[in-house]
Each structure stands twice: as structure tokens, then as C-alpha cells.
Design an enzyme around this catalytic site. Structure first.
Site, mmCIF file in Angstrom:
data_model
loop_
_atom_site.group_PDB
_atom_site.id
_atom_site.type_symbol
_atom_site.label_atom_id
_atom_site.label_comp_id
_atom_site.label_asym_id
_atom_site.label_seq_id
_atom_site.Cartn_x
_atom_site.Cartn_y
_atom_site.Cartn_z
ATOM 1 N NE ARG A 1 6.292 -3.090 -0.485
ATOM 2 C CZ ARG A 1 6.468 -3.264 -1.797
ATOM 3 N NH1 ARG A 1 7.298 -4.185 -2.249
ATOM 4 N NH2 ARG A 1 5.831 -2.528 -2.670
ATOM 5 N NE ARG A 2 2.630 -4.049 -1.768
ATOM 6 C CZ ARG A 2 2.703 -4.722 -2.906
ATOM 7 N NH1 ARG A 2 2.895 -6.007 -2.898
ATOM 8 N NH2 ARG A 2 2.585 -4.108 -4.049
ATOM 9 C CG HIS B 1 14.089 -3.341 -13.094
ATOM 10 N ND1 HIS B 1 14.242 -2.718 -11.883
ATOM 11 C CD2 HIS B 1 15.095 -2.903 -13.865
ATOM 12 C CE1 HIS B 1 15.314 -1.952 -11.917
ATOM 13 N NE2 HIS B 1 15.853 -2.045 -13.118
ATOM 14 C CE1 TYR C 1 17.160 2.919 -15.357
ATOM 15 C CE2 TYR C 1 16.176 0.876 -14.587
ATOM 16 C CZ TYR C 1 17.179 1.831 -14.520
ATOM 17 O OH TYR C 1 18.174 1.692 -13.605
ATOM 18 C CG HIS D 1 14.550 2.138 -3.423
ATOM 19 N ND1 HIS D 1 15.753 2.755 -3.689
ATOM 20 C CD2 HIS D 1 14.172 1.559 -4.577
ATOM 21 C CE1 HIS D 1 16.077 2.557 -4.956
ATOM 22 N NE2 HIS D 1 15.133 1.824 -5.518
ATOM 23 C CG PHE D 2 8.775 2.639 -4.298
ATOM 24 C CD1 PHE D 2 8.745 1.268 -4.213
ATOM 25 C CD2 PHE D 2 7.792 3.367 -3.686
ATOM 26 C CE1 PHE D 2 7.748 0.634 -3.512
ATOM 27 C CE2 PHE D 2 6.796 2.742 -2.990
ATOM 28 C CZ PHE D 2 6.776 1.375 -2.904
ATOM 29 C CG HIS D 3 7.556 7.171 -1.118
ATOM 30 N ND1 HIS D 3 7.196 6.098 -0.354
ATOM 31 C CD2 HIS D 3 6.412 7.585 -1.707
ATOM 32 C CE1 HIS D 3 5.891 5.883 -0.459
ATOM 33 N NE2 HIS D 3 5.390 6.769 -1.288
HETATM 34 C C1 HEM Z 1 1.389 12.777 -0.285
HETATM 35 C C2 HEM Z 1 2.371 12.065 -0.763
HETATM 36 C C3 HEM Z 1 2.583 10.601 -0.434
HETATM 37 C C4 HEM Z 1 2.377 9.925 0.744
HETATM 38 C C5 HEM Z 1 1.893 10.506 2.060
HETATM 39 C C6 HEM Z 1 2.710 8.549 0.518
HETATM 40 C C7 HEM Z 1 2.631 7.545 1.477
HETATM 41 C C8 HEM Z 1 2.826 6.213 1.247
HETATM 42 C C9 HEM Z 1 2.856 5.173 2.240
HETATM 43 C C10 HEM Z 1 2.673 5.386 3.733
HETATM 44 C C11 HEM Z 1 3.060 3.987 1.612
HETATM 45 C C12 HEM Z 1 3.304 2.650 2.255
HETATM 46 C C13 HEM Z 1 2.176 1.838 2.477
HETATM 47 C C14 HEM Z 1 2.502 0.471 3.025
HETATM 48 O O1 HEM Z 1 3.524 -0.159 2.671
HETATM 49 O O2 HEM Z 1 1.682 0.000 3.801
HETATM 50 C C15 HEM Z 1 3.137 4.269 0.215
HETATM 51 C C16 HEM Z 1 3.309 3.314 -0.765
HETATM 52 C C17 HEM Z 1 3.546 3.604 -2.083
HETATM 53 N N1 HEM Z 1 3.703 4.865 -2.640
HETATM 54 FE FE1 HEM Z 1 3.404 6.623 -1.724
HETATM 55 N N2 HEM Z 1 3.106 8.408 -0.775
HETATM 56 C C18 HEM Z 1 3.053 9.638 -1.392
HETATM 57 C C19 HEM Z 1 3.395 9.926 -2.707
HETATM 58 C C20 HEM Z 1 3.749 8.985 -3.643
HETATM 59 C C21 HEM Z 1 4.141 9.270 -5.001
HETATM 60 C C22 HEM Z 1 4.255 10.667 -5.621
HETATM 61 C C23 HEM Z 1 4.379 8.074 -5.608
HETATM 62 C C24 HEM Z 1 4.800 7.764 -7.016
HETATM 63 C C25 HEM Z 1 4.777 8.569 -8.034
HETATM 64 C C26 HEM Z 1 4.109 7.036 -4.637
HETATM 65 C C27 HEM Z 1 4.197 5.686 -4.890
HETATM 66 C C28 HEM Z 1 3.950 4.687 -3.986
HETATM 67 C C29 HEM Z 1 3.939 3.277 -4.301
HETATM 68 C C30 HEM Z 1 4.189 2.658 -5.691
HETATM 69 C C31 HEM Z 1 3.677 2.599 -3.119
HETATM 70 C C32 HEM Z 1 3.604 1.092 -2.939
HETATM 71 C C33 HEM Z 1 2.252 0.584 -3.011
HETATM 72 C C34 HEM Z 1 2.237 -0.881 -2.702
HETATM 73 O O3 HEM Z 1 3.074 -1.365 -1.921
HETATM 74 O O4 HEM Z 1 1.385 -1.545 -3.280
HETATM 75 N N3 HEM Z 1 3.744 7.623 -3.447
HETATM 76 N N4 HEM Z 1 3.011 5.634 0.014
#
Ligand code: HEM
Ligand SMILES: [Cu+2]
Ligand SMILES: [Cu+2]
Lengths: 550, 157
Positions: free
Chosen positions: A435-436, A219, A223, A370-372
Site C-alpha cells: 500500500r501507499r 483503533h 469506533y 478493508h477500510f474502503h
Molecule cells: C472517490 C472515492 C475514493 C477513491 C477513488 C479512493 C481511492 C483510494 C486509493 C487508491 C487509496 C490507496 C492509496 C495507496 O495506498 O497508495 C486510498 C487510500 C485511503 N482512502 Fe480512499 N478512496 C475514496 C474514498 C474514500 C473514503 C470515502 C474514505 C473514508 C471516509 C477513504 C479513506 C481512505 C484512507 C484512510 C486511505 C489511506 C490513506 C493512507 O494510506 O495514508 N477513501 N483511497
């Protein structure tokens, strides 16, 4: 002509280069993900969705953010406290190399398919031992860089006895303190649980303990991303719009409160799991909510600064000042939009943390939405806004008119893409989509509905994701231009690191007495964690074995 | 330390909101008993199938007339794989995992709980409407994570 000392400049640029390399690969992974989930793409047999997802989470949430943050800290500390001495510089470089080697080790393990454990690496999924070694090196490297910056600060304080340090330096030190205390949890679990277990030196692992130690870190990690963005909001933005810091003491107080209330709250990520009594979950829910106070203080300061400046420029009436703000300056507009995204982001966070409401959204796509709109936009887009002047500041090049136009296009597309993608993710999550998952076509009518809404739809998510990726490529293009190709700046066009004036004359001295704050932080942590953690250790079930289920 | 008048109003509003939020959450938790899933029993993760109640996975009627479902999560499915439960009755789901961490989340309800190896989780739910409910695993558990789902038939008695 460039006023930044050469050594400091090279250090910051190395961190920045690493950050943007990770950003490019990470966003490419994101693009693949939206199409796989939408059944529009099948990966070759040597590549797996969860491998891609592990890379995405790690490269963007951990690598991009951390390297960028250190580049920002290093340039800002050099600007506000003076050039780094040889020892500070040396230790910063050592830290940088340790962090980089750790990162590369982790990436190699992920690419070779031996670490598809996602960035949360929950036990008893077991990656290759070197994956955990890489994680440990990563953290240790950031500590070394952090301590080097604190060293620079200590030298300054010795030379300026009795004075409060510049706001930027104060905030950097606060963030480093937060980071070091937070990492104690992940270091403990990686060194004492994961590494011995993965290499086969111990038999079983206490899963619940590892999860709790992970979230003790997980968490405040949020921050660690957010505070540097706040630093830009408090210190950089007022300068860009020609104003002043609204209140020096409130700014410092809010950072202190963030240290206190962001660590003893990790259980709010574990509300739906066994092993922790309801009372402790509830206590940490209460502490989680405390963070509303410094958040509201920050919001107030920001808008007060904007309004004061707008009125200075002749804005009349209740909202006339809004039109006087420099909307044509992308360095301001990008960050303003980033702040706007944080409003729904923060509201969503309150929902997530709300004890019972958490069950509705826990581990659904809502969380991804939320985190996006918190890290992926307020934090990342603030970093984009900083990039537009930070690279010219370091390379001595000009942020030309054409590049500024492209920058507007970049933040515009990022906003639209995120709005589409994250709205879809939030709504799908409310409908129960997990998710995931590589695949979303569960054979059940409740799951068919995930493809039918106008916004709550996997196609909308893919459209948003594609726009986002184009935006990311555009950003990389701007970065490359600013780094190597744009025309050199002269004396009148050189981009200084913008630091707003902050009147510290009435700021109480105790705000910079770190002993008090670190002490209180540890008391709160002890209150929130001692009993439940010793419970988890004393009532431990036999440990879990090693599983590689991918 | 100087505080601007409007800032005081704003912070007072914030603290007031905080107190309201926490009271709502607290009353719901301690007065109405709405707490998220949880449990305090541990189990040897390698002896799940020899330990009651997981030696007989499935629906059981308890002495007090309520129902219990004992459920094992594993890569990549649930035991029992098919489940029928009565509508309108209170049902306690008792869950553990015999390998990695999973979840048991019934779409369209608030039943959403983690299956942590070595720990036993509980959640009580009453299905008001008969029908078929989708259960998914929403905690990543490996390459078959997205195949890990089942259905619960809720039948009118
Ligand atoms: C081109 C831009 C981006 C796209 C298309 C994108 C797309 C996605 C998608 C579809 C997921 C979900 C996957 C799932 O739950 O199966 C995901 C997970 C995630 N994204 Fe992004 N994202 C983008 C940019 C970012 C950025 C800028 C960050 C953070 C700085 C970020 C952080 C994360 C994190 C931490 C997860 C979770 C990973 C996990 O569950 O292990 N994403 N993203
Ligand atoms: Cu599972
Ligand atoms: Cu799963």
C-alpha cells in the site's frame, strides 16, 4: 415553519458544510491516486503522490467524518433534549472554530509540501511543527464541542432527576466519552513528543513509544466513526421504516461494551513490529476479538427490527417480510446497503486482527480495501443516507422526487464503484502488492501479475475509483440542491429528525452510570498497556533525529 | 434486563465462535510457536553500522548450522542490496533501520516485518523453492518509497 431553533441549525449546518467541502476535495485526491498507480497519469512537478495521499486520508477519514458526526450529534441532541442554551451554543461554536482553524493549518502545511507524512504521521518522519499544532487544535476543538454536548446532557439530567436519558443522547455521550479517552494517546504523543521535537526543543524521539500511543488512539478512532453510524441504525432507521427500537437495554449495553473493548487493543496494528513482547500482542488480540459480541448484538437488533416491522406490514413465511420493507425509500435503502457492506468488512477485520494471519496482509493493499468497505462504505454511506433528510431538516427544503431518483443513482454508483475498487484492492493485497506506493511496476514477475487478473488488477481499481468519483460529484450536486435550491417545504412536507420510540421502562439504571463504565475502561487500559508501555520507555534506545525524506 | 430467546441463541453462538477463534489463534501461537515477527533488542539508530551484527550486513552461518541474514533498511533501499540464500535451510532475518520506519516484506511468503529505528526485528523463514523472490517496503518512508525493493536469490545447494 422550520421547527429547528435558528442557533442550533446554523451550528449544525456549518459543520455539515465543512464536511462536504472536505469530501469533495478528498474524493478528487482519490481519483488522482487510482490513475497514478495505474501509470495513466503523471502529476505536475509541484505536486507529489504522497502529498495527495496525505490530503486524501486526512480530508476523508478525519475531516469529513468528524465534522459530519458533530453536525449529526448537534441536530440530534437539540431534537431529543431540547434547544441549546446560550452557553452550550457558545461553547459549541468555540469548539467548531478551534477544530476548523486546526484543520486549515494542517491543510496549509500539506499543500505547501511540508507535511507529506500521511495521516498516520509516523516518527521519525518530521513535518513542519505547525502541522502538529494543527492536529492538536483539531483534537482540542472536538473536545470542546463534545464537552458542550455533554453539558447540554447534564442540564437535562438535572431537570429530569432519576430518569434515563433518551437513547440518542445516551449514545452521543457514550461516543464522546470514547473519543475523549481515545484521544488521550494522540494528545500525549503530539504535545509531549512531536511538537517539542519538531521545533527542535528536544533532540531525539522515542519512535516505538510514539507508534504505540498513536495506535492506542488509532483503533478507537474507527469506533468514533462507527458508533454514529450505529446510532443511525439503532435510532433513526426504525423510525424511517415505521417500527420501534428492538430493545432499549441491549442498545445501551452494546454501546457500553464498545467503550470497553475498543480502546485497549491498539497493538493489533503493531503485530509485525519489534519492541512489544508477543504476550502483550496476544492479550490485545484477545481483547480485540471481544468486540464481536456487541457487533453481533447490533446485527441481531437490526434484523429483529426489520423482521418485526415487515411482519406488521403483512409479510408472511420465513422471508416474506423482506419484501415489505420500504425499498423505494432511499433513506432506508442507502443504510441497508451500508449495513450489507459491513458483513465482509467485519469478516476482513477478524482476519486482520488474527495474530499470525496479520503477517499475510499487513500494510498491503488489502488494508486499503478493508477500510474502503468499512469506513468508506458502511460509515460514509450511512452518512449519505442521513444527509438526504438532515439537510432538508435543517434548511426547511424538500427532498423532491427527482432528487430522490438521483439519490438512488448516487448510492448505486457508490456501491458498484466500491465493490470494484475494494475487491481489486483486497485481491492485490493478497498477492503482496504494497500500500501507499505511487507506482506499482516493480521489475519482477510477481509484480507483473498485479496487472493480469480480471479483478485483481490496477485497471479494475481505476475503473472503480472513477465511478466513485462521479458518485461523489453527484452527491455534492444533491447537497447543493437540498441546501439552497430545492423548493421550500410546507407543514405537511417538512422533514423531521426521525427518532424511533424506545421503551426504557425495563432498562436497568446502572447502564447510565458512567462512573462504572469509565472506571472499568481505565482498568482494562491499565491492564493492557501499563507494563508494555513502561518497558518501551525504560528500554528506550537513543532517540531518533529528524528526517524529511520527501 | 430482558433477552429474547433467539437473541440468547445468537449470542451463545457468537461466544462459542469467539472461543473457537481464540483457541485456534492461541494454540497456533503458544503450542506451535507461530508468532509474528518481533524482537526485544534496541540499538542506537545513529550507530547501526558500528553495531554487530549490522557492521557486516549479509548472510552468515551460525554455529548451530542455521543461517542469519543481518539487514539494514534505509531510504530507499536495503543493505545488502543483493542477497543469495540457500533453499531448504532455516534463515533468521535480523532487521533494523538507520533512518525512518520501513518494512521488509517478501512477496509470496509470510515474512512481513517492520523496520523501526532503534529496534531490532527478527523473523525466521525456510524457503522451500529455489527462485527469485521480490522484497518490497510496504511502510511509507518518503518520496522514494515505491523504489524501495530488492530481490533474494534462493539457490539449491
Ligand atoms: C472517490 C472515492 C475514493 C477513491 C477513488 C479512493 C481511492 C483510494 C486509493 C487508491 C487509496 C490507496 C492509496 C495507496 O495506498 O497508495 C486510498 C487510500 C485511503 N482512502 Fe480512499 N478512496 C475514496 C474514498 C474514500 C473514503 C470515502 C474514505 C473514508 C471516509 C477513504 C479513506 C481512505 C484512507 C484512510 C486511505 C489511506 C490513506 C493512507 O494510506 O495514508 N477513501 N483511497
Ligand atoms: Cu522504505
Ligand atoms: Cu517505504
Amino acid at each position: 415553519m422550520n421547527t429547528v431553533p435558528k442557533g442550533d441549525r446554523r451550528l449544525a449546518l456549518s459543520n455539515l458544510g465543512f464536511a462536504y467541502a472536505a469530501f469533495l476535495i478528498g474524493t478528487l485526491c482519490g481519483l488522482l491516486q487510482v490513475f497514478i498507480r495505474n501509470d495513466a497519469l503523471t502529476l505536475p512537478s509541484w505536486l507529489d503522490y504522497y502529498q495527495v495521499l496525505t490530503a486524501h486520508g486526512l480530508l476523508l477519514a478525519i475531516v469529513f467524518t468528524t465534522f459530519f458526526i458533530f453536525a449529526f450529534f448537534q441536530s440530534g441532541m437539540s431534537r431529543t433534549l431540547g434547544a441549546f442554551g446560550p452557553r452550550v451554543l457558545l461553547w459549541n461554536w468555540i469548539g467548531f472554530w478551534v477544530t476548523s482553524i486546526g484543520t486549515l493549518l494542517v491543510v496549509v502545511m500539506v499543500i505547501s509540501g511540508q507535511a507529506s507524512v500521511l495521516y498516520t504521521f509516523y516518527a521519525p518522519l518530521q513535518a513542519h511543527g505547525l502541522f502538529y499544532v494543527g492536529l492538536a487544535l483539531f483534537v482540542i476543538g472536538t473536545w470542546i464541542q463534545g464537552f458542550a454536548l455533554v453539558g447540554h446532557y447534564i442540564v437535562w439530567r438535572k431537570q429530569n432527576k432519576g430518569e434515563l436519558s433518551p437513547l440518542f443522547a445516551f449514545m452521543t455521550v457514550a461516543t464522546v466519552i470514547l473519543w475523549v479517552i481515545a484521544c488521550l494517546g494522540v494528545v500525549a504523543t503530539v504535545l509531549f513528543q512531536f511538537i517539542p521535537w519538531a521545533f527542535g526543543w528536544t533532540e531525539g524521539i522515542n519512535v516505538e513509544l510514539s507508534r504505540s500511543l498513536f495506535w492506542y488512539f488509532g483503533h478507537p478512532l474507527v469506533y468514533f466513526w462507527l458508533l454514529p453510524a450505529y446510532m443511525a441504525w439503532y435510532v433513526v432507521v426504525p423510525k424511517i421504516i415505521g417500527g420501534r427500537v428492538f430493545s432499549d437495554s441491549l442498545a445501551r449495553l452494546s454501546f457500553v461494551l464498545f467503550i470497553l473493548f475498543s480502546i485497549p487493543v491498539g497493538f493489533h496494528h503493531q503485530l509485525t513490529e519489534p519492541g512489544i513482547a508477543s504476550f502483550w500482542k496476544f492479550l490485545q488480540t484477545v481483547l480485540t476479538f471481544m468486540v464481536i459480541i456487541p457487533s453481533l448484538m447490533t446485527a441481531f437488533s437490526m434484523f429483529a427490527t426489520f423482521e418485526l416491522r415487515g411482519r406488521e406490514l403483512g409479510g408472511k413465511g420465513l422471508f416474506g417480510w423482506v419484501t415489505k420493507l420500504p425499498w423505494r425509500d432511499v433513506r432506508f435503502t442507502s443504510i441497508f446497503i451500508a449495513m450489507a457492506f459491513f458483513i465482509p468488512g467485519g469478516a476482513g477485520g477478524i482476519i486482520n486482527a488474527s495474530f499470525q494471519m496479520n503477517e499475510v496482509i499487513h500494510n498491503t493493499l488489502w488494508v486499503v480495501g478493508h477500510f474502503h468497505i468499512t469506513v468508506g462504505t458502511p460509515v460514509a454511506m450511512t452518512f449519505f443516507g442521513l444527509t438526504f433528510w438532515l439537510i432538508p431538516h435543517l434548511t426547511g427544503r424538500r427532498f423532491t422526487k427527482t432528487l430522490q431518483k438521483l439519490a438512488f443513482l448516487q448510492i448505486g454508483t457508490w456501491s458498484v464503484g466500491m465493490l470494484l475498487m475494494s475487491t481489486a484492492q483486497h485481491l492485490l493485497g493478497l498477492l503482496g502488492a504494497p500500500r501507499r506506493t505511487a507506482y506499482t511496476g516493480y521489475a519482477h514477475e510477481d509484480a507483473q501479475a498485479w496487472f493480469e487478473g480480471v479483478l485483481s488488477n490496477h485497471v479494475t481499481m481505476a475503473v472503480g475509483g472513477s465511478i466513485l468519483f462521479l458518485s461523489a460529484v453527484l452527491l455534492i450536486f444533491i447537497v447543493v440542491q437540498l441546501w439552497w435550491l430545492a423548493p421550500k417545504a410546507d407543514e405537511s412536507t417538512f422533514m423531521q429528525f426521525p427518532i424511533a420510540e424506545s421503551d426504557a421502562s425495563s432498562t436497568p439504571k446502572f447502564l447510565e452510570n458512567w462512573k462504572i463504565w469509565i472506571g472499568i475502561a481505565f482498568i482494562l487500559i491499565a491492564l493492557a498497556y501499563t507494563i508494555p508501555l513502561s518497558d518501551i520507555i525504560q528500554h528506550a534506545p537513543p532517540g531518533s533525529g529528524r528526517f524529511q525524506t520527501w | 434486563m430482558h433477552l429474547h430467546k433467539y437473541e440468547k441463541i445468537w449470542l451463545a453462538f457468537g461466544v462459542f465462535a469467539l472461543i473457537i477463534f481464540l483457541s485456534v489463534v492461541g494454540v497456533s501461537a503458544f503450542h506451535q510457536g507461530n508468532t509474528p515477527s518481533g524482537g526485544h533488542m534496541t540499538i542506537d539508530p545513529e550507530k547501526v553500522r558500528e553495531t554487530a551484527p549490522f557492521n557486516e550486513p549479509g548472510l552468515h552461518k551460525k554455529e548451530d548450522g542455521t543461517y542469519e541474514v543481518s539487514m539494514i533498511a534505509m531510504a530507499f533501499g536495503y543493505d545488502p542490496a543483493k542477497l543469495q540464500v540457500p533453499a531448504g535451510e532455516e534463515i533468521t532475518f535480523t532487521l533494523t533501520s538507520e533512518d525512518v520506519t520501513h518494512s521488509f516484506s517478501i512477496v509470496g511468503t509470510n515474512v512481513n516485518m517492520m523496520a523501526v529505528p532503534g529496534q531490532i526485528n527478527h523473523r525466521t523463514h525456510t524457503f522451500d523453492e529455489p527462485g527469485s523472490y521480490l522484497v518490497v517496503c510496504n511502510e511509507y518512508c518518503g518520496s522514494g518509497h515505491h523504489f524501495m525493493s530488492t530481490e533474494i536469490e534462493v539457490i539449491q545447494q
